[in-house]
Design a protein around this motif. Structure first.
Motif, PDB file in Angstrom:
ATOM      1  N   ASP A 312      78.420  92.438  36.130  1.00 60.43           N
ATOM      2  CA  ASP A 312      77.972  93.719  35.594  1.00 60.43           C
ATOM      3  C   ASP A 312      76.777  93.518  34.669  1.00 60.43           C
ATOM      4  O   ASP A 312      76.838  92.755  33.709  1.00 60.43           O
ATOM      5  CB  ASP A 312      79.099  94.426  34.832  1.00 60.43           C
ATOM      6  CG  ASP A 312      78.684  95.824  34.398  1.00 60.43           C
ATOM      7  OD1 ASP A 312      78.104  96.539  35.222  1.00 60.43           O
ATOM      8  OD2 ASP A 312      78.918  96.180  33.238  1.00 60.43           O
ATOM      9  N   LEU A 323      82.126  98.948  30.121  1.00 59.45           N
ATOM     10  CA  LEU A 323      82.743  97.754  30.721  1.00 59.45           C
ATOM     11  C   LEU A 323      84.099  97.479  30.081  1.00 59.45           C
ATOM     12  O   LEU A 323      85.097  97.241  30.778  1.00 59.45           O
ATOM     13  CB  LEU A 323      81.814  96.554  30.553  1.00 59.45           C
ATOM     14  CG  LEU A 323      82.384  95.180  30.921  1.00 59.45           C
ATOM     15  CD1 LEU A 323      82.772  95.126  32.390  1.00 59.45           C
ATOM     16  CD2 LEU A 323      81.375  94.080  30.588  1.00 59.45           C
ATOM     17  N   THR A 417      78.066  89.107  32.449  1.00 62.73           N
ATOM     18  CA  THR A 417      77.486  90.341  31.923  1.00 62.73           C
ATOM     19  C   THR A 417      76.469  90.079  30.816  1.00 62.73           C
ATOM     20  O   THR A 417      76.168  88.939  30.478  1.00 62.73           O
ATOM     21  CB  THR A 417      78.614  91.280  31.417  1.00 62.73           C
ATOM     22  OG1 THR A 417      78.065  92.576  31.135  1.00 62.73           O
ATOM     23  CG2 THR A 417      79.274  90.723  30.165  1.00 62.73           C
TER      24      THR A 417
END
Length: 432
Positions: A312, A323, A417
């Motif tokens: 992500d 998230l 991420t």
């Protein structure tokens, strides 16, 4: 920069930095002049212009998938790239070819040089925006989905003078140093994308003050605020594999994008679908459902079920909040292991405050970007802020190796991420 003859030379000369430099003066006028020199390709396109801080990619890819599944020829411009710059310009999901990139690049550059400019006249983002518009016009796409890079008023994509639809995603205080130091100024900048005669669709969870700015702008310039009811969306189930929702008559609708916040992005998408239907664009409920069940976005809540890894590109506090909300809703048996790399100037302390309580281990990496925070600096910040275990990875191979070791005795989810540049640093071809 010398003469560029091949795509490889062009990609190398442009570098990896998709960020726009802060400027007191908009360059949109200059870009419009260049488009005038090459015959105004943007005027031959039916454009859905997507602007906002978060969710542009999700909104764009859902719309693209729906229209493509319905049989239309759809161009999609979305930045940044992760593995190849050509990812940012696609038609029906297929990247632009190297040959087509060079064709449009040389055509643009001839006109720029004929008018006294050179290879340094355009930023990377500006150049790719022009290439996308030229390519979509040449290929005669039926719809062009164009995602803004930064704000609205001065963004290169704001060269589009008569968009069919302006879709506004969640506006947050991302890029505050470049667009203004509060959300009101940012909203005013984004509102610059609203054009006379365009239909305006707004994210359903928008801040009230932001909503008022956007609607007032639409009224002032003579745009049409979406006159149709927003869909009523109920979240039924959320997992790393995606969502199941009820959306008006679409009951049990499967969305292969994960994260509960995608329900709001879906609302924006379905509003656009309703507008298009009322313009006699054929989009059946069956087509919409089929498209949403198979939509994927590289690097945006992208779940690899085989290896239990989530990729992500959350790059600001709002993205990290979304998230974390998704992770919490899944009720995982173990806290995730996070491979994290951040960009400087992105409110990183707020991002860490939000993320750290919900992870077991952080593997700090240095993103593949000029303004990256070093893995050492990131690790030092984490140590000062929490008791979370921290490891430092010198490169992507080391990060992958560390993730293997940490989760060897568990089935913990691994999350990559912090930035799209972090995803690039973790070479996606490799599997953990």
């Amino acid at each position: 920069m010398g003469t560029v003859e091949t795509y490889r030379q062009l990609e190398a000369s442009l570098g990896d930095d998709w960020q726009l430099s802060p400027s007191k003066h908009s360059r949109v006028g200059m870009l419009k002049e260049i488009l005038n020199w090459i015959g105004h390709p943007e005027r031959r396109l039916s454009v859905i212009h997507i602007v906002g801080s978060n969710g542009k990619g999700s909104t764009g890819v859902m719309l693209s998938k729906i229209l493509t599944t319905a049989g239309y020829r759809v161009g999609h411009f979305s930045t940044p790239a992760i593995l190849s710059d050509r990812e940012v310009v696609t038609i029906n999901g297929q990247m632009i070819s190297e040959a087509d990139v060079m064709f449009h690049y040389k055509r643009i550059m001839i006109e720029i040089k004929n008018h006294g400019g050179d290879e340094k006249t355009l930023t990377k983002f500006e150049l790719w925006t022009l290439i996308a518009l030229c390519h979509f016009a040449k290929q005669e796409v039926q719809f062009a989905i164009i995602e803004a890079g930064l704000g609205g008023t001065g963004d290169a994509t704001n060269v589009v003078e008569k968009p069919l639809v302006v879709a506004i995603t969640k506006i947050s205080d991302d890029h505050s140093t470049m667009l203004g130091h509060d959300i009101i100024k940012i909203a005013e900048n984004v509102a610059g994308a609203i054009k006379p005669g365009s239909l305006v669709v707004n994210y359903p969870g928008q801040d009230v003050a932001v909503f008022n700015i956007l609607r007032d702008k639409a009224k002032t310039v003579g745009a049409v605020w979406n006159p149709y009811p927003k869909p009523q969306i109920t979240l039924i189930r959320s997992s790393p594999k995606g969502l199941v929702v009820n959306a008006d008559q679409l009951e049990g609708l499967k969305l292969s994008l994960t994260g509960a916040y995608q329900a709001n992005n879906l609302s924006t998408v379905l509003q656009v679908v309703t507008i298009l239907k009322n313009k006699r664009i054929a989009l059946s409920d069956v087509t919409v459902a089929e498209a949403l069940a198979h939509v994927k976005i590289t690097g945006r809540m992208e779940y690899d079920s085989e290896n239990n890894i989530l990729y992500d590109g959350a790059h600001n506090p709002h993205g990290i909040t979304s998230l974390v909300a998704a992770i919490r809703s899944w009720h995982l048996p173990f806290k995730p292991i996070v491979i994290l790399g951040l960009i400087k100037g992105k409110n990183h302390m707020d991002m860490l405050d939000e993320l750290l309580p919900y992870v077991s281990t952080v593997i700090a990496v240095t993103p593949d970007a000029k303004n990256a925070m070093s893995a050492d600096e990131l690790a030092a910040n984490i140590v000062m802020m929490s008791n979370v275990d921290v490891e430092i990875a010198d490169d992507s191979t080391a990060a992958i190796s560390l993730a293997r070791q940490v989760r060897e005795s568990s089935k913990a989810l691994i999350v990559v991420t912090g930035s799209f540049y972090t995803l690039r640093a973790i070479e996606r071809e490799e599997k953990i």
